[in-house]
Design a protein around this motif. Structure first.
Motif, PDB file in Angstrom:
ATOM      1  N   LEU A  16      39.223  66.522  25.501  1.00 54.63           N
ATOM      2  CA  LEU A  16      39.144  65.374  26.393  1.00 54.63           C
ATOM      3  C   LEU A  16      40.563  64.984  26.770  1.00 54.63           C
ATOM      4  O   LEU A  16      41.518  65.473  26.178  1.00 54.63           O
ATOM      5  N   GLN A  17      40.697  64.099  27.734  1.00 50.86           N
ATOM      6  CA  GLN A  17      42.013  63.650  28.162  1.00 50.86           C
ATOM      7  C   GLN A  17      42.202  62.199  27.715  1.00 50.86           C
ATOM      8  O   GLN A  17      41.228  61.456  27.555  1.00 50.86           O
ATOM      9  N   VAL A  18      43.456  61.813  27.522  1.00 49.60           N
ATOM     10  CA  VAL A  18      43.798  60.432  27.185  1.00 49.60           C
ATOM     11  C   VAL A  18      44.885  60.008  28.157  1.00 49.60           C
ATOM     12  O   VAL A  18      45.940  60.635  28.215  1.00 49.60           O
ATOM     13  N   TYR A  19      44.593  58.969  28.952  1.00 48.93           N
ATOM     14  CA  TYR A  19      45.597  58.453  29.872  1.00 48.93           C
ATOM     15  C   TYR A  19      45.240  57.022  30.277  1.00 48.93           C
ATOM     16  O   TYR A  19      44.157  56.529  29.978  1.00 48.93           O
ATOM     17  N   TRP A  20      46.203  56.382  30.956  1.00 45.81           N
ATOM     18  CA  TRP A  20      46.002  55.013  31.415  1.00 45.81           C
ATOM     19  C   TRP A  20      45.024  55.009  32.578  1.00 45.81           C
ATOM     20  O   TRP A  20      45.162  55.760  33.537  1.00 45.81           O
ATOM     21  N   PHE A  21      44.012  54.154  32.463  1.00 46.06           N
ATOM     22  CA  PHE A  21      43.010  54.014  33.506  1.00 46.06           C
ATOM     23  C   PHE A  21      42.471  52.585  33.452  1.00 46.06           C
ATOM     24  O   PHE A  21      42.153  52.090  32.366  1.00 46.06           O
ATOM     25  N   ALA A  22      42.386  51.939  34.569  1.00 46.07           N
ATOM     26  CA  ALA A  22      41.820  50.588  34.670  1.00 46.07           C
ATOM     27  C   ALA A  22      42.477  49.617  33.689  1.00 46.07           C
ATOM     28  O   ALA A  22      41.803  48.862  32.997  1.00 46.07           O
ATOM     29  N   GLY A  23      43.800  49.690  33.609  1.00 47.40           N
ATOM     30  CA  GLY A  23      44.546  48.723  32.816  1.00 47.40           C
ATOM     31  C   GLY A  23      44.675  49.008  31.336  1.00 47.40           C
ATOM     32  O   GLY A  23      45.120  48.146  30.576  1.00 47.40           O
ATOM     33  N   GLY A  24      44.306  50.183  30.885  1.00 48.05           N
ATOM     34  CA  GLY A  24      44.425  50.480  29.465  1.00 48.05           C
ATOM     35  C   GLY A  24      44.360  51.964  29.171  1.00 48.05           C
ATOM     36  O   GLY A  24      44.021  52.772  30.033  1.00 48.05           O
TER      37      GLY A  24
ATOM     38  N   VAL B 257      34.820  57.650  31.842  1.00 44.95           N
ATOM     39  CA  VAL B 257      35.359  56.983  30.663  1.00 44.95           C
ATOM     40  C   VAL B 257      34.404  57.276  29.513  1.00 44.95           C
ATOM     41  O   VAL B 257      33.195  57.078  29.646  1.00 44.95           O
ATOM     42  N   VAL B 258      34.929  57.745  28.386  1.00 40.19           N
ATOM     43  CA  VAL B 258      34.113  57.911  27.184  1.00 40.19           C
ATOM     44  C   VAL B 258      34.086  56.536  26.526  1.00 40.19           C
ATOM     45  O   VAL B 258      35.116  56.022  26.111  1.00 40.19           O
ATOM     46  N   ASP B 259      32.899  55.922  26.488  1.00 36.90           N
ATOM     47  CA  ASP B 259      32.780  54.534  26.052  1.00 36.90           C
ATOM     48  C   ASP B 259      31.832  54.428  24.866  1.00 36.90           C
ATOM     49  O   ASP B 259      30.615  54.454  25.040  1.00 36.90           O
ATOM     50  N   THR B 260      32.398  54.265  23.679  1.00 30.89           N
ATOM     51  CA  THR B 260      31.575  54.147  22.476  1.00 30.89           C
ATOM     52  C   THR B 260      30.902  52.777  22.389  1.00 30.89           C
ATOM     53  O   THR B 260      30.055  52.570  21.530  1.00 30.89           O
TER      54      THR B 260
ATOM     55  N   PHE C 231      39.747  60.516  18.260  1.00 31.77           N
ATOM     56  CA  PHE C 231      40.679  59.905  19.196  1.00 31.77           C
ATOM     57  C   PHE C 231      41.953  59.493  18.461  1.00 31.77           C
ATOM     58  O   PHE C 231      41.907  58.736  17.503  1.00 31.77           O
ATOM     59  N   ASP C 232      43.068  60.034  18.897  1.00 36.39           N
ATOM     60  CA  ASP C 232      44.391  59.685  18.359  1.00 36.39           C
ATOM     61  C   ASP C 232      45.180  59.027  19.487  1.00 36.39           C
ATOM     62  O   ASP C 232      45.777  59.715  20.314  1.00 36.39           O
ATOM     63  N   PRO C 233      45.188  57.674  19.549  1.00 34.31           N
ATOM     64  CA  PRO C 233      45.873  57.001  20.649  1.00 34.31           C
ATOM     65  C   PRO C 233      47.393  57.169  20.605  1.00 34.31           C
ATOM     66  O   PRO C 233      48.035  57.194  21.650  1.00 34.31           O
ATOM     67  N   ILE C 234      47.971  57.332  19.420  1.00 37.63           N
ATOM     68  CA  ILE C 234      49.422  57.510  19.297  1.00 37.63           C
ATOM     69  C   ILE C 234      49.838  58.859  19.884  1.00 37.63           C
ATOM     70  O   ILE C 234      50.766  58.955  20.678  1.00 37.63           O
ATOM     71  N   GLY C 235      49.128  59.919  19.512  1.00 40.91           N
ATOM     72  CA  GLY C 235      49.421  61.257  20.008  1.00 40.91           C
ATOM     73  C   GLY C 235      48.778  61.561  21.352  1.00 40.91           C
ATOM     74  O   GLY C 235      48.955  62.648  21.885  1.00 40.91           O
ATOM     75  N   LYS C 236      48.004  60.607  21.868  1.00 43.05           N
ATOM     76  CA  LYS C 236      47.275  60.770  23.137  1.00 43.05           C
ATOM     77  C   LYS C 236      46.447  62.061  23.160  1.00 43.05           C
ATOM     78  O   LYS C 236      46.521  62.862  24.084  1.00 43.05           O
ATOM     79  N   LYS C 237      45.652  62.211  22.090  1.00 42.75           N
ATOM     80  CA  LYS C 237      44.761  63.367  21.972  1.00 42.75           C
ATOM     81  C   LYS C 237      43.345  62.880  21.679  1.00 42.75           C
ATOM     82  O   LYS C 237      43.165  61.896  20.955  1.00 42.75           O
ATOM     83  N   ALA C 238      42.372  63.573  22.218  1.00 40.80           N
ATOM     84  CA  ALA C 238      40.971  63.266  21.938  1.00 40.80           C
ATOM     85  C   ALA C 238      40.134  64.513  22.169  1.00 40.80           C
ATOM     86  O   ALA C 238      40.492  65.369  22.971  1.00 40.80           O
ATOM     87  N   TYR C 239      39.032  64.588  21.447  1.00 39.49           N
ATOM     88  CA  TYR C 239      38.095  65.699  21.638  1.00 39.49           C
ATOM     89  C   TYR C 239      36.754  65.340  21.025  1.00 39.49           C
ATOM     90  O   TYR C 239      36.647  64.472  20.159  1.00 39.49           O
TER      91      TYR C 239
END
Length: 145
Positions: A5-13, A36-39, A132-140
């Motif tokens: 998956l991708q991790v990036y800024w979208f819609a303010g976050g 958006v992957v939304d849990t 989801f690793d927000p620090i490393g900007k990685k997700a899968y």
């Protein structure tokens, strides 16, 4: 198996984003989608812009079954139709089982801002875990073979 998956800024976050192909026979839908992957969302919702881009008409939406309960989202209520037997593919890595997806047709604000959301129902139906690793900007997504 890991589905990137991708991790990036979208819609303010910072968001976990999924880029995939969606297909369905009725209504005829075929196209690439960014979602958006939304849990926090129990349902997968195909956004208004994606519906328009794939040329799903109001007439096609009217012919679909209406979901009984509206979906509370962003402080408003979203009335949806059900797109049954949709399939989601992440290239050749993963193809989902058939899934019921919601399509907005009426809401407090017309649903104009509704983006595509990949909800918990998709993860449950396909037995996927989200990492989801927000620090490393990685997700899968992870699926056990």
């Amino acid at each position: 198996m890991q589905i990137p998956l991708q991790v990036y800024w979208f819609a303010g976050g910072l968001r976990v984003m999924a880029h995939f192909l969606i297909q369905c026979e009725h209504p005829h839908i075929f196209g690439l989608v960014k979602a958006v992957v939304d849990t926090g969302s129990p349902r997968t919702i195909l956004g208004v812009a994606d519906l328009k881009r794939m040329r799903v008409s109001a007439i096609q939406l009217k012919s679909l079954e209406t979901k009984r309960d509206s979906i509370s989202i962003g402080g408003g209520n979203l009335k949806t139709k059900l797109i049954k037997e949709a399939k989601i593919s992440f290239s050749e890595i993963f193809k989902s089982d058939s899934l019921e997806i919601c399509a907005p047709f009426d809401s407090d604000d017309g649903g104009a801002c509704q983006v595509t959301i990949l909800g918990v129902d998709f993860m449950e139906k396909n037995n996927l875990k989200l990492f989801f690793d927000p620090i490393g900007k990685k997700a899968y997504f992870e699926k056990e073979d």
